[in-house]
Design a protein around this motif. Structure first.
Motif, mmCIF file in Angstrom:
data_model
loop_
_atom_site.group_PDB
_atom_site.id
_atom_site.type_symbol
_atom_site.label_atom_id
_atom_site.label_comp_id
_atom_site.label_asym_id
_atom_site.label_seq_id
_atom_site.Cartn_x
_atom_site.Cartn_y
_atom_site.Cartn_z
ATOM 1 N N CYS A 1 -0.893 -4.679 -4.691
ATOM 2 C CA CYS A 1 -1.286 -4.210 -6.011
ATOM 3 C C CYS A 1 -0.246 -4.657 -7.033
ATOM 4 C CB CYS A 1 -1.387 -2.686 -5.988
ATOM 5 S SG CYS A 1 -2.009 -1.969 -7.519
ATOM 6 N N ARG B 1 -11.032 2.698 -2.270
ATOM 7 C CA ARG B 1 -12.236 1.966 -2.710
ATOM 8 C C ARG B 1 -13.079 2.839 -3.637
ATOM 9 N NH1 ARG B 1 -12.473 -0.280 2.848
ATOM 10 N NH2 ARG B 1 -12.027 -2.490 2.662
ATOM 11 N N GLN C 1 -3.358 -7.774 4.482
ATOM 12 C CA GLN C 1 -2.596 -6.739 3.786
ATOM 13 C C GLN C 1 -3.115 -6.504 2.376
ATOM 14 O OE1 GLN C 1 1.447 -8.050 4.003
ATOM 15 N NE2 GLN C 1 1.578 -7.705 6.189
ATOM 16 N N LEU C 2 -3.066 -5.246 1.942
ATOM 17 C CA LEU C 2 -3.437 -4.882 0.582
ATOM 18 C C LEU C 2 -2.199 -4.933 -0.293
ATOM 19 C CD1 LEU C 2 -5.735 -1.824 1.315
ATOM 20 C CD2 LEU C 2 -6.448 -4.086 0.555
ATOM 21 N N TYR D 1 -5.538 5.842 1.399
ATOM 22 C CA TYR D 1 -6.318 4.926 2.225
ATOM 23 C C TYR D 1 -7.768 5.380 2.335
ATOM 24 C CZ TYR D 1 -7.619 1.711 5.884
ATOM 25 O OH TYR D 1 -8.249 0.714 6.592
ATOM 26 N N PHE E 1 0.831 -1.198 0.000
ATOM 27 C CA PHE E 1 0.000 0.000 0.000
ATOM 28 C C PHE E 1 0.869 1.254 0.000
ATOM 29 C CE2 PHE E 1 -2.800 3.208 1.633
ATOM 30 C CZ PHE E 1 -4.001 2.911 1.018
ATOM 31 N N LYS F 1 -6.567 -8.219 -1.368
ATOM 32 C CA LYS F 1 -6.091 -8.565 -0.037
ATOM 33 C C LYS F 1 -5.372 -9.902 -0.051
ATOM 34 C CE LYS F 1 -8.680 -6.230 3.437
ATOM 35 N NZ LYS F 1 -9.344 -6.397 4.710
ATOM 36 N N PHE G 1 -6.418 -2.829 -5.771
ATOM 37 C CA PHE G 1 -5.795 -3.581 -4.689
ATOM 38 C C PHE G 1 -6.525 -4.897 -4.501
ATOM 39 C CE2 PHE G 1 -4.448 0.679 -3.196
ATOM 40 C CZ PHE G 1 -3.105 0.428 -2.973
#
Length: 61
Positions: free
Chosen positions: A46, A31, A43-44, A27, A12, A39, A37
């Motif tokens: 990418c 969304r 944890q996120l 953050y 992130f 999970k 992203f």
């Protein structure tokens, strides 16, 4: 047949740095903005190619 090693997934914080914005702002909005992203546990992460494609898709004229 040889395969290139996949690029590591971005954290992130790394995505925030890549986008040159505070992690707190990302953050609050990821969304809503649809940043790609996913999970892994808590944890996120990418994928850099997904992030680049998302940026192209959301480019303004």
């Amino acid at each position: 047949m040889t395969h290139a090693a996949p690029e590591p997934l971005l954290t992130f914080e790394e995505v925030a740095t890549y986008l040159r914005m505070p992690a707190s702002r990302l953050y609050d909005r990821w969304r809503e903005w649809g940043v790609p992203f996913f999970k892994i546990g808590q944890q996120l992460r990418c994928d850099l190619d997904d992030l680049r494609a998302w940026l192209v898709q959301h480019r303004t004229a």
